[in-house]
Design a protein around this motif. Structure first.
Motif, PDB file in Angstrom:
ATOM      1  N   ALA A 276      34.609  34.962  48.775  1.00 49.92           N
ATOM      2  CA  ALA A 276      35.113  36.213  48.193  1.00 49.92           C
ATOM      3  C   ALA A 276      35.564  37.195  49.155  1.00 49.92           C
ATOM      4  O   ALA A 276      36.594  37.851  49.141  1.00 49.92           O
ATOM      5  N   GLY A 277      34.786  37.358  50.373  1.00 54.74           N
ATOM      6  CA  GLY A 277      35.167  38.059  51.476  1.00 54.74           C
ATOM      7  C   GLY A 277      36.557  37.675  52.142  1.00 54.74           C
ATOM      8  O   GLY A 277      37.207  38.360  52.444  1.00 54.74           O
ATOM      9  N   ALA A 278      36.729  36.330  52.167  1.00 59.27           N
ATOM     10  CA  ALA A 278      37.970  35.745  52.810  1.00 59.27           C
ATOM     11  C   ALA A 278      39.078  36.013  52.011  1.00 59.27           C
ATOM     12  O   ALA A 278      40.372  36.447  52.441  1.00 59.27           O
ATOM     13  N   PHE A 279      38.986  35.966  50.468  1.00 56.23           N
ATOM     14  CA  PHE A 279      40.190  36.374  49.765  1.00 56.23           C
ATOM     15  C   PHE A 279      40.272  37.870  49.716  1.00 56.23           C
ATOM     16  O   PHE A 279      41.331  38.255  49.583  1.00 56.23           O
ATOM     17  N   ALA A 280      39.350  38.563  49.819  1.00 57.51           N
ATOM     18  CA  ALA A 280      39.367  39.763  49.948  1.00 57.51           C
ATOM     19  C   ALA A 280      40.340  40.557  51.259  1.00 57.51           C
ATOM     20  O   ALA A 280      41.253  41.349  51.236  1.00 57.51           O
ATOM     21  N   TYR A 281      39.702  39.848  52.454  1.00 55.62           N
ATOM     22  CA  TYR A 281      40.774  39.958  53.560  1.00 55.62           C
ATOM     23  C   TYR A 281      42.104  39.518  53.495  1.00 55.62           C
ATOM     24  O   TYR A 281      42.964  40.417  53.765  1.00 55.62           O
ATOM     25  N   VAL A 282      42.339  38.460  52.750  1.00 59.54           N
ATOM     26  CA  VAL A 282      43.643  37.923  52.494  1.00 59.54           C
ATOM     27  C   VAL A 282      44.353  38.821  51.718  1.00 59.54           C
ATOM     28  O   VAL A 282      45.636  39.167  51.744  1.00 59.54           O
TER      29      VAL A 282
ATOM     30  N   VAL B  15      44.999  42.145  53.847  1.00 65.06           N
ATOM     31  CA  VAL B  15      45.978  42.055  54.910  1.00 65.06           C
ATOM     32  C   VAL B  15      47.277  40.801  54.446  1.00 65.06           C
ATOM     33  O   VAL B  15      46.887  39.815  54.598  1.00 65.06           O
ATOM     34  N   ASP B  16      48.336  41.436  54.261  1.00 63.80           N
ATOM     35  CA  ASP B  16      49.277  40.503  53.463  1.00 63.80           C
ATOM     36  C   ASP B  16      49.910  39.711  54.483  1.00 63.80           C
ATOM     37  O   ASP B  16      50.468  39.848  55.548  1.00 63.80           O
ATOM     38  N   PRO B  17      49.978  38.290  54.100  1.00 65.15           N
ATOM     39  CA  PRO B  17      50.340  37.179  55.059  1.00 65.15           C
ATOM     40  C   PRO B  17      51.914  37.212  54.940  1.00 65.15           C
ATOM     41  O   PRO B  17      52.641  36.497  55.801  1.00 65.15           O
ATOM     42  N   ASN B  18      52.485  37.931  53.995  1.00 66.87           N
ATOM     43  CA  ASN B  18      53.920  37.978  54.050  1.00 66.87           C
ATOM     44  C   ASN B  18      54.630  39.001  55.009  1.00 66.87           C
ATOM     45  O   ASN B  18      55.706  38.827  55.314  1.00 66.87           O
TER      46      ASN B  18
ATOM     47  N   CYS C 110      50.772  24.756  54.819  1.00 70.64           N
ATOM     48  CA  CYS C 110      51.894  25.873  54.516  1.00 70.64           C
ATOM     49  C   CYS C 110      51.987  26.874  53.496  1.00 70.64           C
ATOM     50  O   CYS C 110      52.138  26.091  52.355  1.00 70.64           O
ATOM     51  N   GLY C 111      51.719  28.036  53.379  1.00 73.78           N
ATOM     52  CA  GLY C 111      51.923  28.824  52.467  1.00 73.78           C
ATOM     53  C   GLY C 111      50.426  28.884  51.797  1.00 73.78           C
ATOM     54  O   GLY C 111      50.188  29.752  50.648  1.00 73.78           O
ATOM     55  N   GLY C 112      49.572  28.461  52.367  1.00 72.44           N
ATOM     56  CA  GLY C 112      47.976  28.783  51.610  1.00 72.44           C
ATOM     57  C   GLY C 112      47.668  30.132  51.633  1.00 72.44           C
ATOM     58  O   GLY C 112      46.918  30.504  50.613  1.00 72.44           O
ATOM     59  N   LEU C 113      47.943  30.823  52.752  1.00 72.21           N
ATOM     60  CA  LEU C 113      47.519  32.184  52.878  1.00 72.21           C
ATOM     61  C   LEU C 113      48.392  33.313  51.666  1.00 72.21           C
ATOM     62  O   LEU C 113      47.752  33.962  51.251  1.00 72.21           O
TER      63      LEU C 113
ATOM     64  N   VAL D  72      46.628  34.832  44.716  1.00 68.38           N
ATOM     65  CA  VAL D  72      45.722  34.760  43.655  1.00 68.38           C
ATOM     66  C   VAL D  72      44.835  36.047  43.680  1.00 68.38           C
ATOM     67  O   VAL D  72      44.311  36.435  42.540  1.00 68.38           O
ATOM     68  N   ALA D  73      44.569  36.541  44.820  1.00 67.88           N
ATOM     69  CA  ALA D  73      43.845  37.896  44.786  1.00 67.88           C
ATOM     70  C   ALA D  73      44.551  38.890  44.182  1.00 67.88           C
ATOM     71  O   ALA D  73      43.918  39.911  43.751  1.00 67.88           O
TER      72      ALA D  73
END
Length: 151
Positions: free
Chosen positions: A37-43, A46-49, A70-73, A79-80
């Protein structure tokens, strides 16, 4: 004639099944969920786009080939934010992985709460199948007709 042990008739839970023991058994799955959940909250924050936030995929950068990750982030970011269609477009395999994690985690929690062991044992055939699916996904997303699988 033997006497009856009345202590054996008490309605007490067996050793290791009290509320404190259940919480102890749930500590690792809850910790795992907190980390994810912390990883998803960070991603999600912080927009990977946006360029410059995350390193580029080296395979895609140097060869132009999209790897299975590729595209996972970007998928996790979608999803977040509840945009599941965009998540599927960014990386369909990652979305399947997120759903699989949710199912496996739920089974893990239920088994831990009941005091049952939980183990995932993948044999060589399972690992080969996963590898073959990742390879097929990679090849298809890099072919001209697989452009809809590009992140």
């Amino acid at each position: 004639m033997q006497g009856v042990n009345l202590d054996s008739w008490k309605a007490t839970p067996p050793a290791g099944t009290g509320p404190g023991h259940v919480l102890g058994r749930l500590a690792v799955p809850v910790g795992m969920l907190a980390a994810v959940a912390g990883a998803f909250a960070y991603v999600g924050t912080v927009d990977p786009n946006e360029p410059g936030h995350y390193p580029a995929c080296p395979l895609q950068h140097f060869t132009g080939i999209y790897c299975p990750g590729c595209g996972g982030l970007r998928s996790a970011h979608a999803v977040a934010h509840g945009d599941f269609l965009a998540a599927l477009q960014d990386n369909a395999v990652a979305v399947v992985g997120y759903a699989l994690f949710a199912v496996v985690w739920t089974v893990w929690v239920v088994r831990a709460a009941r005091g049952r062991p939980f183990r995932i044992e993948l044999g060589p055939a399972h690992l080969r199948t996963i590898g073959a699916l990742a390879l097929v996904f990679t090849v298809v997303r890099n072919l001209p007709f697989g452009g809809w699988l590009h992140p």
